[in-house]
Design an enzyme around this catalytic site. Sequence first.
Site, PDB file in Angstrom:
ATOM      1  N   GLY A   1      29.115  31.911  40.211  1.00 41.43           N
ATOM      2  CA  GLY A   1      27.938  31.146  41.067  1.00 41.43           C
ATOM      3  C   GLY A   1      26.473  32.298  40.770  1.00 41.43           C
TER       4      GLY A   1
ATOM      5  N   VAL B   1      19.949  46.770  31.041  1.00 41.62           N
ATOM      6  CA  VAL B   1      19.656  46.815  29.966  1.00 41.62           C
ATOM      7  C   VAL B   1      18.469  48.146  29.712  1.00 41.62           C
ATOM      8  CG1 VAL B   1      17.802  45.794  28.257  1.00 41.62           C
ATOM      9  CG2 VAL B   1      19.568  44.555  29.290  1.00 41.62           C
TER      10      VAL B   1
ATOM     11  N   ARG C   1      31.541  29.222  35.143  1.00 46.36           N
ATOM     12  CA  ARG C   1      33.063  29.462  35.628  1.00 46.36           C
ATOM     13  C   ARG C   1      33.915  29.083  34.601  1.00 46.36           C
ATOM     14  NH1 ARG C   1      31.989  30.332  41.112  1.00 46.36           N
ATOM     15  NH2 ARG C   1      30.322  28.984  42.278  1.00 46.36           N
TER      16      ARG C   1
ATOM     17  N   ASP D   1      33.797  37.513  43.163  1.00 53.88           N
ATOM     18  CA  ASP D   1      35.269  37.912  43.184  1.00 53.88           C
ATOM     19  C   ASP D   1      35.967  37.265  41.957  1.00 53.88           C
ATOM     20  OD1 ASP D   1      35.013  35.510  44.168  1.00 53.88           O
ATOM     21  OD2 ASP D   1      36.639  36.031  45.752  1.00 53.88           O
TER      22      ASP D   1
ATOM     23  N   THR E   1      26.482  37.860  44.464  1.00 54.18           N
ATOM     24  CA  THR E   1      26.894  36.625  44.907  1.00 54.18           C
ATOM     25  C   THR E   1      26.157  36.446  46.284  1.00 54.18           C
ATOM     26  OG1 THR E   1      28.718  35.394  46.334  1.00 54.18           O
ATOM     27  CG2 THR E   1      28.915  37.632  45.858  1.00 54.18           C
ATOM     28  N   ILE E   2      25.840  35.237  46.633  1.00 57.65           N
ATOM     29  CA  ILE E   2      24.966  34.775  47.905  1.00 57.65           C
ATOM     30  C   ILE E   2      26.036  35.129  49.187  1.00 57.65           C
ATOM     31  CG2 ILE E   2      23.240  33.553  46.864  1.00 57.65           C
ATOM     32  CD1 ILE E   2      24.731  31.368  48.403  1.00 57.65           C
ATOM     33  N   ASP E   3      27.421  35.112  48.825  1.00 58.17           N
ATOM     34  CA  ASP E   3      28.355  35.178  49.911  1.00 58.17           C
ATOM     35  C   ASP E   3      28.488  36.516  50.679  1.00 58.17           C
ATOM     36  OD1 ASP E   3      28.691  32.592  49.352  1.00 58.17           O
ATOM     37  OD2 ASP E   3      30.733  32.676  48.436  1.00 58.17           O
TER      38      ASP E   3
ATOM     39  N   ASP F   1      30.835  38.900  50.063  1.00 58.27           N
ATOM     40  CA  ASP F   1      32.079  38.901  50.278  1.00 58.27           C
ATOM     41  C   ASP F   1      32.780  39.628  49.478  1.00 58.27           C
ATOM     42  OD1 ASP F   1      31.909  37.245  48.179  1.00 58.27           O
ATOM     43  OD2 ASP F   1      33.284  35.656  48.875  1.00 58.27           O
TER      44      ASP F   1
ATOM     45  N   ARG G   1      32.086  29.724  50.852  1.00 54.87           N
ATOM     46  CA  ARG G   1      33.645  29.055  50.869  1.00 54.87           C
ATOM     47  C   ARG G   1      34.597  29.676  51.418  1.00 54.87           C
ATOM     48  NH1 ARG G   1      33.917  26.865  45.154  1.00 54.87           N
ATOM     49  NH2 ARG G   1      33.467  28.845  44.490  1.00 54.87           N
TER      50      ARG G   1
ATOM     51  N   LYS H   1      16.815  21.426  75.501  1.00 56.99           N
ATOM     52  CA  LYS H   1      16.633  19.869  75.018  1.00 56.99           C
ATOM     53  C   LYS H   1      16.970  20.062  73.451  1.00 56.99           C
ATOM     54  CE  LYS H   1      13.459  18.442  78.187  1.00 56.99           C
ATOM     55  NZ  LYS H   1      14.236  18.546  79.346  1.00 56.99           N
ATOM     56  N   HIS H   2      17.373  20.910  72.858  1.00 65.04           N
ATOM     57  CA  HIS H   2      17.864  20.850  71.447  1.00 65.04           C
ATOM     58  C   HIS H   2      18.563  22.245  71.124  1.00 65.04           C
ATOM     59  CE1 HIS H   2      14.258  23.627  71.175  1.00 65.04           C
ATOM     60  NE2 HIS H   2      15.000  24.246  70.389  1.00 65.04           N
TER      61      HIS H   2
ATOM     62  N   GLU I   1      30.753  26.594  55.175  1.00 65.94           N
ATOM     63  CA  GLU I   1      31.381  25.440  54.604  1.00 65.94           C
ATOM     64  C   GLU I   1      32.656  25.841  54.555  1.00 65.94           C
ATOM     65  OE1 GLU I   1      30.761  25.074  50.327  1.00 65.94           O
ATOM     66  OE2 GLU I   1      30.325  27.199  50.133  1.00 65.94           O
TER      67      GLU I   1
ATOM     68  N   ARG J   1      21.133  29.159  46.473  1.00 69.07           N
ATOM     69  CA  ARG J   1      21.235  29.927  45.339  1.00 69.07           C
ATOM     70  C   ARG J   1      19.926  30.386  44.629  1.00 69.07           C
ATOM     71  NH1 ARG J   1      26.756  28.487  43.761  1.00 69.07           N
ATOM     72  NH2 ARG J   1      26.148  27.885  41.919  1.00 69.07           N
TER      73      ARG J   1
HETATM   74  O1  F6P Z   1      30.492  31.832  45.203  1.00 67.80           O
HETATM   75  C1  F6P Z   1      29.102  31.414  45.465  1.00 67.80           C
HETATM   76  C2  F6P Z   1      29.096  29.747  46.244  1.00 67.80           C
HETATM   77  O2  F6P Z   1      27.629  29.828  46.483  1.00 67.80           O
HETATM   78  C3  F6P Z   1      29.742  29.634  47.288  1.00 67.80           C
HETATM   79  O3  F6P Z   1      29.157  29.855  48.589  1.00 67.80           O
HETATM   80  C4  F6P Z   1      29.930  27.955  47.245  1.00 67.80           C
HETATM   81  O4  F6P Z   1      31.166  27.396  47.881  1.00 67.80           O
HETATM   82  C5  F6P Z   1      30.082  28.112  45.691  1.00 67.80           C
HETATM   83  O5  F6P Z   1      29.439  29.086  45.099  1.00 67.80           O
HETATM   84  C6  F6P Z   1      29.520  26.765  44.986  1.00 67.80           C
HETATM   85  O6  F6P Z   1      29.836  26.722  43.720  1.00 67.80           O
HETATM   86  P1  F6P Z   1      29.353  25.717  42.777  1.00 67.80           P
HETATM   87  O7  F6P Z   1      27.875  26.134  42.199  1.00 67.80           O
HETATM   88  O8  F6P Z   1      30.315  25.811  41.655  1.00 67.80           O
HETATM   89  O9  F6P Z   1      29.215  24.273  43.530  1.00 67.80           O
END
Ligand code: F6P
Length: 319
Positions: free
Chosen positions: A11, A24, A72, A103, A125-127, A129, A171, A214-215, A222, A252
């Site tokens: 991703g 570079v 991927r 990862d 990665t934005i995660d 992790d 994820r 109220k909210h 996810e 992303r």
């Molecule tokens: O690994 C980064 C991520 O953005 C996860 O948070 C997410 O579940 C996944 O990629 C989504 O991947 P794709 O672009 O394959 O839908």
Amino acid sequence: MKRIGVLTSGGDSPGMNAAIRAVVRKAIFHELEVYGISYGYQGLINGDIKKMELGSVGDIIHRGGTMLYTARCEEFKTLEGQQKGIEQLKKFGIEGLVVIGGDGSYRGAQKLTEHGFPTIGVPGTIDNDIPGTDFTIGFDTALNTVIDAIDKIRDTATSHERTYVIEVMGRHAGDLALWSGLADGAETIVVPEADYDMEEIIGRLKRGQERGKKHSIIIVAEGAGTGFDFGDRIKEAMNLETRVTVLGHIQRGGSPTGFDRVLASRLGAKAVDLLLEGKAGVTVGIEKNELVYHDINEALAKKHTIDLEMYKLSQQLSI
Ligand code: F6P
């Protein structure tokens, strides 16, 4: 070492371009030749490889996405795929590789190293992790995108007195949910790394209601379940008008924040330094604002966790 390669994989994340630029430019600074491999490991297998010059990475530091494209790649998980990749590297005379990704991409880097090809991982990665670094490239930008979205949702939540469930990416990781939830004062944050109790979540919302709230904003990573499922459960238990927003891939994209640009520049350059020092099979990272590196096998063996103190704090502040 005279010639190195760079690719982005998995991703994409904002700041990957700044990392490519750093690899570079740092390589050319040290009089190395650099080759850009497009479409991650798939491009490596296919030989989608081109020489990069100083100007190849001009005007990209501020752009989201990755100029090298990404993919991927299932084929690279096989021995045959890995051997095809190594053949291409040899064909182009590439002696070391920098892999920017999450990862999954690191597992490819681990395999290349096992086959004797020096590879360095840069966490993108934005995660957030990847073990062995406090921050991954792209997390800060994604966090700010989520915060911006929640701020907007909060305006309409206030006007309509509604409860909002917001599903954010992650994820297997709850960092985006936790940090954005803390930054936005969410009533509840649900992450895959911590058990949750639906009764407790409902109780918290009820107590808020009784106090005249109220909210409410509930953030779900996810990996912990879908926003729609949580929305239905809350609606049913409380008879509350509930809306669900799934932020999706908007998280992303976008121009990287200053933090991500600086982080990407530092980590990309460090990866080149490590290749020049003869290191292989390591991942670069930042810990307590110091650049560090760890064995990629050790990093991958560790399980990602969220900062539990921060999680507790978020609960204490949203009573
Ligand atoms: O690994 C980064 C991520 O953005 C996860 O948070 C997410 O579940 C996944 O990629 C989504 O991947 P794709 O672009 O394959 O839908």
